[in-house]
Design a protein around this motif. Structure first.
Motif, mmCIF file in Angstrom:
data_model
loop_
_atom_site.group_PDB
_atom_site.id
_atom_site.type_symbol
_atom_site.label_atom_id
_atom_site.label_comp_id
_atom_site.label_asym_id
_atom_site.label_seq_id
_atom_site.Cartn_x
_atom_site.Cartn_y
_atom_site.Cartn_z
ATOM 1 N N GLU A 83 0.856 -1.190 0.000
ATOM 2 C CA GLU A 83 0.000 0.000 0.000
ATOM 3 C C GLU A 83 0.887 1.233 0.000
ATOM 4 O OE1 GLU A 83 -3.047 0.591 2.923
ATOM 5 O OE2 GLU A 83 -3.701 -1.487 2.818
ATOM 6 N N VAL A 84 0.523 2.203 -0.821
ATOM 7 C CA VAL A 84 1.193 3.494 -0.824
ATOM 8 C C VAL A 84 0.143 4.544 -0.496
ATOM 9 C CG1 VAL A 84 2.486 5.182 -2.170
ATOM 10 C CG2 VAL A 84 2.954 2.741 -2.462
ATOM 11 N N HIS A 85 0.368 5.244 0.622
ATOM 12 C CA HIS A 85 -0.560 6.283 1.077
ATOM 13 C C HIS A 85 0.029 7.638 0.727
ATOM 14 C CE1 HIS A 85 -2.573 3.668 4.383
ATOM 15 N NE2 HIS A 85 -2.087 2.916 3.437
ATOM 16 N N ASP A 86 -0.787 8.497 0.122
ATOM 17 C CA ASP A 86 -0.360 9.869 -0.147
ATOM 18 C C ASP A 86 -1.512 10.813 0.173
ATOM 19 O OD1 ASP A 86 -1.972 10.569 -2.551
ATOM 20 O OD2 ASP A 86 -0.763 9.047 -3.539
ATOM 21 N N SER A 87 -1.217 12.099 0.207
ATOM 22 C CA SER A 87 -2.228 13.082 0.583
ATOM 23 C C SER A 87 -2.800 13.826 -0.608
ATOM 24 C CB SER A 87 -1.632 14.076 1.593
ATOM 25 O OG SER A 87 -0.469 14.666 1.069
ATOM 26 N N GLY A 88 -2.545 13.337 -1.798
ATOM 27 C CA GLY A 88 -3.052 13.987 -2.999
ATOM 28 C C GLY A 88 -4.492 13.625 -3.303
ATOM 29 N N ALA A 89 -5.108 14.470 -4.094
ATOM 30 C CA ALA A 89 -6.488 14.240 -4.528
ATOM 31 C C ALA A 89 -6.488 13.357 -5.770
ATOM 32 C CB ALA A 89 -7.158 15.574 -4.832
ATOM 33 N N GLY A 90 -7.652 12.954 -6.178
ATOM 34 C CA GLY A 90 -7.787 12.189 -7.417
ATOM 35 C C GLY A 90 -7.797 10.700 -7.180
ATOM 36 N N VAL A 91 -8.331 9.997 -8.151
ATOM 37 C CA VAL A 91 -8.403 8.540 -8.097
ATOM 38 C C VAL A 91 -7.621 7.989 -9.277
ATOM 39 C CG1 VAL A 91 -9.927 6.535 -8.157
ATOM 40 C CG2 VAL A 91 -10.654 8.606 -6.969
ATOM 41 N N ALA A 114 -1.563 -5.943 -14.260
ATOM 42 C CA ALA A 114 -1.151 -7.193 -14.915
ATOM 43 C C ALA A 114 -0.363 -8.106 -13.982
ATOM 44 C CB ALA A 114 -0.320 -6.878 -16.149
ATOM 45 N N LEU A 115 0.448 -7.540 -13.106
ATOM 46 C CA LEU A 115 1.345 -8.348 -12.274
ATOM 47 C C LEU A 115 0.737 -8.801 -10.950
ATOM 48 C CD1 LEU A 115 4.677 -6.386 -12.774
ATOM 49 C CD2 LEU A 115 4.012 -8.562 -13.830
ATOM 50 N N SER A 116 -0.156 -8.000 -10.386
ATOM 51 C CA SER A 116 -0.739 -8.344 -9.083
ATOM 52 C C SER A 116 -2.013 -9.162 -9.278
ATOM 53 C CB SER A 116 -1.039 -7.073 -8.287
ATOM 54 O OG SER A 116 -2.061 -6.315 -8.901
ATOM 55 N N ASP A 117 -2.445 -9.800 -8.199
ATOM 56 C CA ASP A 117 -3.685 -10.571 -8.255
ATOM 57 C C ASP A 117 -4.907 -9.667 -8.144
ATOM 58 O OD1 ASP A 117 -2.711 -13.323 -8.486
ATOM 59 O OD2 ASP A 117 -1.733 -12.865 -6.584
ATOM 60 N N GLN A 118 -4.744 -8.561 -7.450
ATOM 61 C CA GLN A 118 -5.788 -7.539 -7.408
ATOM 62 C C GLN A 118 -5.165 -6.238 -6.931
ATOM 63 O OE1 GLN A 118 -9.001 -8.414 -4.725
ATOM 64 N NE2 GLN A 118 -7.669 -9.291 -3.197
ATOM 65 N N TRP A 119 -5.820 -5.144 -7.258
ATOM 66 C CA TRP A 119 -5.351 -3.843 -6.824
ATOM 67 C C TRP A 119 -6.546 -2.923 -6.692
ATOM 68 C CZ3 TRP A 119 -5.575 0.999 -9.213
ATOM 69 C CH2 TRP A 119 -6.098 0.998 -10.499
ATOM 70 N N GLY A 120 -6.342 -1.805 -6.032
ATOM 71 C CA GLY A 120 -7.437 -0.865 -5.879
ATOM 72 C C GLY A 120 -6.981 0.417 -5.218
ATOM 73 N N VAL A 121 -7.951 1.284 -4.974
ATOM 74 C CA VAL A 121 -7.715 2.572 -4.340
ATOM 75 C C VAL A 121 -8.758 2.731 -3.257
ATOM 76 C CG1 VAL A 121 -7.612 5.073 -4.699
ATOM 77 C CG2 VAL A 121 -6.977 3.515 -6.561
#
Length: 138
Positions: A83-91, A114-121
């Motif tokens: 997980e990478v957490h940042d304080s920026g806006a947008g999806v 393509a490389l991970s089994d799942q990802w999201g925001v």
């Protein structure tokens, strides 16, 4: 290979908004995977590439000047989560052929997808967390 977790199952570190944070985050992930006994395993290279891509995206699009981002790595014995957490806006989204931003790059999430089994925001109180998971086969 020894599957004993020598490091805590959750590791986290803050990084500054600067280019050298990409190799620093990758080194942190490399050391973490080694400490979990996962260096050289079937998913290690994919994890490291996705760490680089998510961190690069955070630096380019999600971390305002003067802020940092947070890298989380978690391993429960079967699933590796980044997980990478940042304080920026947008999806963030995967750029498909024909998207407007095509000339500016933006293919990092395509690789993560393509490389991970799942990802999201997921939204956070301030900003977002972009994550991906890798399921290890037994």
């Amino acid at each position: 290979m020894n599957e004993t977790i020598q490091l805590p199952p959750l590791r986290e570190r803050f990084f500054r908004r600067e280019r050298r944070s990409v190799p620093a985050a990758r080194l942190f992930a490399t050391e973490t995977l080694a400490g979990w006994g996962l260096a050289g395993t079937e998913r290690a290279d994919d994890v490291l590439l996705c760490v680089s891509e998510l961190v690069t995206n955070a630096l380019l699009h999600g971390v305002p000047p003067g802020r940092q981002f947070l890298l989380f790595l978690r391993y429960d014995g079967r699933v590796i989560r980044v997980e990478v957490h940042d304080s920026g806006a947008g999806v963030p989204h995967v750029i498909e052929d024909g998207d407007e931003d095509e000339d500016e790059g933006g293919r990092g999430l395509l690789l993560v997808s393509a490389l991970s089994d799942q990802w999201g925001v997921r939204e956070r109180e301030l900003g977002k967390a972009v994550w991906c998971e890798f399921v290890r086969s037994r």
